[in-house]
Write a protein that holds these residues in place. Structure first.
Motif, PDB file in Angstrom:
ATOM      1  N   ALA A  19       0.842  -1.196   0.000  1.00 46.74           N
ATOM      2  CA  ALA A  19       0.000   0.000   0.000  1.00 46.74           C
ATOM      3  C   ALA A  19       0.876   1.244   0.000  1.00 46.74           C
ATOM      4  CB  ALA A  19      -0.905  -0.005   1.224  1.00 46.74           C
ATOM      5  N   VAL A  20       0.353   2.300  -0.592  1.00 44.00           N
ATOM      6  CA  VAL A  20       1.045   3.590  -0.653  1.00 44.00           C
ATOM      7  C   VAL A  20       0.094   4.673  -0.144  1.00 44.00           C
ATOM      8  CG1 VAL A  20       2.557   2.897  -2.571  1.00 44.00           C
ATOM      9  CG2 VAL A  20       0.355   4.002  -3.048  1.00 44.00           C
ATOM     10  N   ARG A  68       8.816  -3.171  12.845  1.00 45.34           N
ATOM     11  CA  ARG A  68       9.290  -4.112  11.821  1.00 45.34           C
ATOM     12  C   ARG A  68       8.277  -5.248  11.676  1.00 45.34           C
ATOM     13  NH1 ARG A  68      12.208  -8.759  11.445  1.00 45.34           N
ATOM     14  NH2 ARG A  68      13.584  -8.910   9.654  1.00 45.34           N
ATOM     15  N   GLY A  69       8.032  -5.665  10.451  1.00 50.08           N
ATOM     16  CA  GLY A  69       7.141  -6.789  10.205  1.00 50.08           C
ATOM     17  C   GLY A  69       5.689  -6.407   9.987  1.00 50.08           C
ATOM     18  N   PHE A  70       5.358  -5.128  10.149  1.00 43.07           N
ATOM     19  CA  PHE A  70       3.995  -4.664   9.898  1.00 43.07           C
ATOM     20  C   PHE A  70       3.922  -4.135   8.464  1.00 43.07           C
ATOM     21  CE2 PHE A  70       4.216  -4.571  14.437  1.00 43.07           C
ATOM     22  CZ  PHE A  70       2.926  -4.822  14.877  1.00 43.07           C
ATOM     23  N   ALA A  71       2.857  -4.503   7.756  1.00 39.59           N
ATOM     24  CA  ALA A  71       2.705  -4.031   6.376  1.00 39.59           C
ATOM     25  C   ALA A  71       1.253  -4.125   5.945  1.00 39.59           C
ATOM     26  CB  ALA A  71       3.562  -4.861   5.421  1.00 39.59           C
ATOM     27  N   VAL A  87      -0.477  -7.336   7.727  1.00 41.23           N
ATOM     28  CA  VAL A  87       0.290  -8.326   8.463  1.00 41.23           C
ATOM     29  C   VAL A  87       1.080  -7.661   9.580  1.00 41.23           C
ATOM     30  CG1 VAL A  87       0.487  -9.924   6.513  1.00 41.23           C
ATOM     31  CG2 VAL A  87       2.272  -8.217   6.887  1.00 41.23           C
ATOM     32  N   ALA A  88       1.339  -8.455  10.603  1.00 40.63           N
ATOM     33  CA  ALA A  88       2.213  -8.104  11.719  1.00 40.63           C
ATOM     34  C   ALA A  88       3.123  -9.307  11.898  1.00 40.63           C
ATOM     35  CB  ALA A  88       1.381  -7.847  12.972  1.00 40.63           C
ATOM     36  N   LEU A 118       5.650 -12.475   5.411  1.00 39.14           N
ATOM     37  CA  LEU A 118       5.913 -13.063   6.727  1.00 39.14           C
ATOM     38  C   LEU A 118       7.187 -13.908   6.698  1.00 39.14           C
ATOM     39  CD1 LEU A 118       2.274 -14.055   7.734  1.00 39.14           C
ATOM     40  CD2 LEU A 118       3.640 -12.167   8.666  1.00 39.14           C
ATOM     41  N   ARG A 119       7.350 -14.701   5.656  1.00 34.44           N
ATOM     42  CA  ARG A 119       8.575 -15.517   5.530  1.00 34.44           C
ATOM     43  C   ARG A 119       9.816 -14.631   5.439  1.00 34.44           C
ATOM     44  NH1 ARG A 119       6.047 -19.595   1.247  1.00 34.44           N
ATOM     45  NH2 ARG A 119       5.408 -21.252   2.678  1.00 34.44           N
TER      46      ARG A 119
END
Length: 176
Positions: A19-20, A68-71, A87-88, A118-119
């Motif tokens: 997303a932007v 980190r890891g959130f998107a 994702v988290a 996630l990976r």
């Protein structure tokens, strides 16, 4: 972008991307549309949602994730945003596709992109929560290799004439 051709030669320009800024309007629209058809919510609960507050939260999630890891990922059908996933670390927080665009592979593409993310962040497992009675989501997740793993929780989703209305969610997971 991926370009797919059907048996009759028609093509569909479909993709998933991060997303932007500016996507928050369409993400909010998709989320509201999906909530309206969700088995546990419906119009009465969704009518109570403050769209401006939801839009602001999505804008924050896109431009300033909490760590980190959130998107946030979005699915496109041509230029139209038709779905999203958030994702988290180790978790699929949400995945929604506009009801008018379901059954076209957008959910599968979003889930695959979420798993890839996630990976890449080192997750060994994916965990998500499913509202009790959401048979379509259960079927989708089962076909994607996830399954219920035991824990459940009750969430308040609004008020009705009898007081607080809640739903039960069950945790689903799979190894990556």
């Amino acid at each position: 972008m991926a370009l797919f051709t059907s048996a009759d030669g028609a093509t569909a320009d479909v993709s998933v991307r991060p997303a932007v800024p500016g996507d928050e309007d369409a993400v909010t629209r998709v989320q509201t549309a999906a909530w309206r058809v969700a088995p546990a919510l419906g119009d009465a609960v969704v009518d109570l949602v403050d769209d401006d507050a939801v839009r602001a939260r999505w804008a924050d999630a896109v431009v300033a994730p909490p760590g980190r890891g959130f998107a946030v990922l979005v699915a496109l059908d041509g230029p139209t945003l038709v779905g999203f996933a958030a994702v988290a670390p180790g978790q699929l927080l949400t995945l929604e596709v506009d009801p008018a665009h379901r059954q076209h592979g957008h959910g599968s593409r979003l889930l695959a992109a979420a798993v890839d993310r996630l990976r890449a962040d080192g997750a060994q497992e994916i965990v998500t929560w499913v509202v009790e009675g959401d048979v379509a989501r259960e079927r989708f997740l089962t076909q994607s290799g996830l399954g219920p793993d035991g824990p459940e929780r009750a969430l308040a989703v609004g008020m009705d004439e009898d007081g607080v209305r809640s739903v039960v969610e069950r945790r689903w997971s799979a190894g990556l």
